[in-house]
Design a protein around this motif. Structure first.
Motif, PDB file in Angstrom:
ATOM      1  N   ARG A   1       0.828  -1.210   0.000  1.00 18.99           N
ATOM      2  CA  ARG A   1       0.000   0.000   0.000  1.00 18.99           C
ATOM      3  C   ARG A   1       0.864   1.262   0.000  1.00 18.99           C
ATOM      4  N   PHE A   2       1.941   1.245   0.771  1.00 21.30           N
ATOM      5  CA  PHE A   2       2.856   2.386   0.812  1.00 21.30           C
ATOM      6  C   PHE A   2       3.432   2.648  -0.575  1.00 21.30           C
ATOM      7  N   TYR A   3       3.926   1.596  -1.211  1.00 15.53           N
ATOM      8  CA  TYR A   3       4.525   1.750  -2.530  1.00 15.53           C
ATOM      9  C   TYR A   3       3.490   2.230  -3.548  1.00 15.53           C
TER      10      TYR A   3
ATOM     11  N   LYS B   1       1.781   7.109   8.966  1.00 13.37           N
ATOM     12  CA  LYS B   1       1.640   6.123   7.902  1.00 13.37           C
ATOM     13  C   LYS B   1       2.219   6.606   6.585  1.00 13.37           C
ATOM     14  N   GLU B   2       2.073   7.904   6.317  1.00 13.65           N
ATOM     15  CA  GLU B   2       2.508   8.430   5.031  1.00 13.65           C
ATOM     16  C   GLU B   2       4.013   8.286   4.812  1.00 13.65           C
ATOM     17  N   ARG B   3       4.783   8.281   5.879  1.00 15.20           N
ATOM     18  CA  ARG B   3       6.227   8.314   5.736  1.00 15.20           C
ATOM     19  C   ARG B   3       6.876   6.932   5.839  1.00 15.20           C
ATOM     20  N   GLY B   4       6.085   5.931   6.003  1.00 16.20           N
ATOM     21  CA  GLY B   4       6.631   4.586   5.940  1.00 16.20           C
ATOM     22  C   GLY B   4       7.493   4.177   7.114  1.00 16.20           C
ATOM     23  N   CYS B   5       7.354   4.839   8.247  1.00 14.83           N
ATOM     24  CA  CYS B   5       8.218   4.540   9.380  1.00 14.83           C
ATOM     25  C   CYS B   5       8.029   3.096   9.860  1.00 14.83           C
ATOM     26  N   TYR B   6       6.835   2.582   9.750  1.00 11.84           N
ATOM     27  CA  TYR B   6       6.582   1.190  10.124  1.00 11.84           C
ATOM     28  C   TYR B   6       7.494   0.276   9.327  1.00 11.84           C
ATOM     29  N   LEU B   7       7.645   0.563   8.062  1.00 10.95           N
ATOM     30  CA  LEU B   7       8.536  -0.225   7.210  1.00 10.95           C
ATOM     31  C   LEU B   7       9.988   0.006   7.595  1.00 10.95           C
ATOM     32  N   GLY B   8      10.318   1.252   7.892  1.00 13.12           N
ATOM     33  CA  GLY B   8      11.681   1.548   8.334  1.00 13.12           C
ATOM     34  C   GLY B   8      12.042   0.777   9.587  1.00 13.12           C
TER      35      GLY B   8
ATOM     36  N   ILE C   1      10.649  -9.276   1.994  1.00 10.50           N
ATOM     37  CA  ILE C   1       9.642  -8.241   1.770  1.00 10.50           C
ATOM     38  C   ILE C   1      10.290  -6.863   1.759  1.00 10.50           C
ATOM     39  N   THR C   2      11.147  -6.602   2.753  1.00 10.04           N
ATOM     40  CA  THR C   2      11.770  -5.286   2.840  1.00 10.04           C
ATOM     41  C   THR C   2      12.779  -5.073   1.710  1.00 10.04           C
ATOM     42  N   ALA C   3      13.495  -6.119   1.327  1.00  7.75           N
ATOM     43  CA  ALA C   3      14.437  -5.995   0.205  1.00  7.75           C
ATOM     44  C   ALA C   3      13.686  -5.718  -1.095  1.00  7.75           C
TER      45      ALA C   3
ATOM     46  N   LEU D   1      18.816   6.593   1.071  1.00 15.83           N
ATOM     47  CA  LEU D   1      18.498   7.778   1.864  1.00 15.83           C
ATOM     48  C   LEU D   1      17.197   7.574   2.627  1.00 15.83           C
ATOM     49  N   TRP D   2      16.186   7.051   1.948  1.00 16.55           N
ATOM     50  CA  TRP D   2      14.893   6.799   2.602  1.00 16.55           C
ATOM     51  C   TRP D   2      15.079   5.835   3.784  1.00 16.55           C
ATOM     52  N   ASN D   3      15.791   4.754   3.524  1.00 14.95           N
ATOM     53  CA  ASN D   3      16.036   3.751   4.553  1.00 14.95           C
ATOM     54  C   ASN D   3      16.876   4.341   5.683  1.00 14.95           C
ATOM     55  N   GLY D   4      17.959   5.027   5.321  1.00 12.40           N
ATOM     56  CA  GLY D   4      18.866   5.571   6.321  1.00 12.40           C
ATOM     57  C   GLY D   4      18.245   6.638   7.203  1.00 12.40           C
ATOM     58  N   MET D   5      17.330   7.427   6.659  1.00 15.30           N
ATOM     59  CA  MET D   5      16.695   8.466   7.472  1.00 15.30           C
ATOM     60  C   MET D   5      15.877   7.865   8.602  1.00 15.30           C
ATOM     61  N   HIS D   6      15.320   6.692   8.371  1.00 11.49           N
ATOM     62  CA  HIS D   6      14.563   6.050   9.455  1.00 11.49           C
ATOM     63  C   HIS D   6      15.493   5.611  10.584  1.00 11.49           C
ATOM     64  N   VAL D   7      16.690   5.216  10.244  1.00 12.32           N
ATOM     65  CA  VAL D   7      17.678   4.854  11.263  1.00 12.32           C
ATOM     66  C   VAL D   7      18.137   6.120  11.994  1.00 12.32           C
ATOM     67  N   THR D   8      18.463   7.153  11.234  1.00 14.07           N
ATOM     68  CA  THR D   8      18.954   8.399  11.824  1.00 14.07           C
ATOM     69  C   THR D   8      17.914   9.026  12.743  1.00 14.07           C
ATOM     70  N   ARG D   9      16.642   8.971  12.342  1.00 22.12           N
ATOM     71  CA  ARG D   9      15.581   9.567  13.160  1.00 22.12           C
ATOM     72  C   ARG D   9      15.422   8.891  14.507  1.00 22.12           C
ATOM     73  N   ARG D  10      15.928   7.688  14.641  1.00 24.15           N
ATOM     74  CA  ARG D  10      15.874   7.017  15.940  1.00 24.15           C
ATOM     75  C   ARG D  10      16.826   7.680  16.925  1.00 24.15           C
TER      76      ARG D  10
END
Length: 194
Positions: free
Chosen positions: A67-69, A101-108, A124-126, A165-174
């Protein structure tokens, strides 16, 4: 004997369970909380999700990912200025006070926490990262051909840069929640779209 017919919408039930997983995390989401949110009993649950909580979580990640994609892809396709849309999509990551939900953090979170523990979640994540990379690469290729951006870098590599960048920002935001710092990181990374 085929068993009792399902009396609930599985996709809707999975979406409700996703909210519990988002709020509590996989490990702390209890069976009672999941069943209550889904509005089903134990019998119906185990009939639909024979692998129990783990199968439900995998279905949740898969459904949320799809759904996110699809939503991102549809919004990108509908935008008049696709490069500006991408910039805004990424910059939005710096200003979200909550992982909505819009930013996909659940996936991150799934990428960071569980993809190495479970092969199915890793697949799934790959797949999501590869789909994002392809979507970004196609957008960049078209923008280069139309002269929208000046970068002559390989669009496939830029696509990987953006999915990273999308993936890494979720790590950085932690670790860092300052919108100013996150904006600065994003601005540097997005210069490739000029």
């Amino acid at each position: 004997m085929a068993g009792r017919p399902k009396i609930f919408d599985e996709q809707e039930a999975v979406a409700k369970a996703t909210e519990v997983f988002r709020d509590k995390g996989y490990d702390t989401a209890s069976a009672d909380e999941l069943l209550c949110a889904m509005g089903i009993g134990k019998g119906s649950f185990y009939l639909a999700f024979k692998g129990g909580k783990q199968e439900l979580y995998i279905r949740s990640i898969s459904q949320f990912s799809d759904r996110f994609y699809q939503k991102l892809s549809d919004r990108l396709e509908a935008s008049e200025d696709k490069i500006q849309f991408l910039k805004q999509f990424f910059m939005g990551l710096a200003h979200s006070s909550d992982c909505d939900k819009e930013r996909g953090c659940y996936l991150g979170n799934a990428l960071v926490q569980l993809s190495e523990k479970d092969d199915e979640i890793k697949k799934i994540t790959a797949l999501l990262l590869k789909k994002l990379q392809s979507l970004f690469a196609e957008t960049i290729r078209n923008a280069q051909q139309s002269g929208e951006i000046h970068s002559t870098e390989n669009p496939e590599i830029i696509g990987w840069h953006l999915s990273n960048l999308w993936n890494g920002m979720h790590v950085t935001r932690r670790m860092e929640s300052s919108p100013e710092i996150l904006t600065g990181i994003l601005e540097i990374n997005l210069k490739i779209l000029d």
